[in-house]
Motif scaffolding. Structure first.
Motif, PDB file in Angstrom:
ATOM      1  N   LEU A  73       0.833  -1.211   0.000  1.00  0.00           N
ATOM      2  CA  LEU A  73       0.000   0.000   0.000  1.00  0.00           C
ATOM      3  C   LEU A  73       0.865   1.257   0.000  1.00  0.00           C
ATOM      4  O   LEU A  73       0.542   2.240  -0.675  1.00  0.00           O
ATOM      5  N   TRP A  74       1.947   1.248   0.763  1.00  0.00           N
ATOM      6  CA  TRP A  74       2.867   2.392   0.774  1.00  0.00           C
ATOM      7  C   TRP A  74       3.432   2.622  -0.625  1.00  0.00           C
ATOM      8  O   TRP A  74       3.514   3.758  -1.094  1.00  0.00           O
ATOM      9  N   ARG A  75       3.856   1.543  -1.267  1.00  0.00           N
ATOM     10  CA  ARG A  75       4.452   1.668  -2.600  1.00  0.00           C
ATOM     11  C   ARG A  75       3.464   2.238  -3.602  1.00  0.00           C
ATOM     12  O   ARG A  75       3.839   2.920  -4.546  1.00  0.00           O
ATOM     13  N   LYS A  76       2.195   1.931  -3.437  1.00  0.00           N
ATOM     14  CA  LYS A  76       1.150   2.412  -4.353  1.00  0.00           C
ATOM     15  C   LYS A  76       0.550   3.736  -3.889  1.00  0.00           C
ATOM     16  O   LYS A  76      -0.415   4.208  -4.473  1.00  0.00           O
ATOM     17  N   SER A  77       1.097   4.313  -2.835  1.00  0.00           N
ATOM     18  CA  SER A  77       0.609   5.577  -2.258  1.00  0.00           C
ATOM     19  C   SER A  77      -0.867   5.490  -1.877  1.00  0.00           C
ATOM     20  O   SER A  77      -1.633   6.418  -2.063  1.00  0.00           O
ATOM     21  N   GLN A  78      -1.278   4.346  -1.337  1.00  0.00           N
ATOM     22  CA  GLN A  78      -2.674   4.144  -0.944  1.00  0.00           C
ATOM     23  C   GLN A  78      -2.820   3.951   0.557  1.00  0.00           C
ATOM     24  O   GLN A  78      -3.847   3.502   1.017  1.00  0.00           O
ATOM     25  N   PHE A  79      -1.830   4.277   1.302  1.00  0.00           N
ATOM     26  CA  PHE A  79      -1.860   4.047   2.743  1.00  0.00           C
ATOM     27  C   PHE A  79      -2.554   5.169   3.447  1.00  0.00           C
ATOM     28  O   PHE A  79      -2.507   6.279   3.160  1.00  0.00           O
TER      29      PHE A  79
END
Length: 79
Positions: A73-79
């Protein structure tokens, strides 16, 4: 601590999962509880000459799935 915070086990968990919703201290252990995802991380006191209150994460396979999901999620900026 004798290490920068982000280099410690507690710092690593704090950076990825944020501040715990609840912290329980029992003797030589500290348990961080999170509501979302429902997860608990257990740390044990492993004091050293440099820092007698140093804690390390008790490694457990149950952490693996939530760890990779949260990092993704962090990598996809969805956190």
């Amino acid at each position: 601590s004798y290490k920068e915070g982000w280099k410690t086990d507690r710092g690593m968990i704090f950076i990825v999962f944020g501040a715990p919703d609840e912290v329980m201290v029992t003797g030589q252990q500290e348990i961080w509880a999170y509501k979302n995802p429902r997860q608990e991380f257990a740390f044990t006191k492993a004091g050293s000459v440099y820092h007698p209150d140093h804690y390390v994460l008790i490694r457990d396979k149950q952490y693996t799935e939530d760890w990779y999901l949260t990092v993704d999620l962090w990598r996809k900026s969805q956190f």
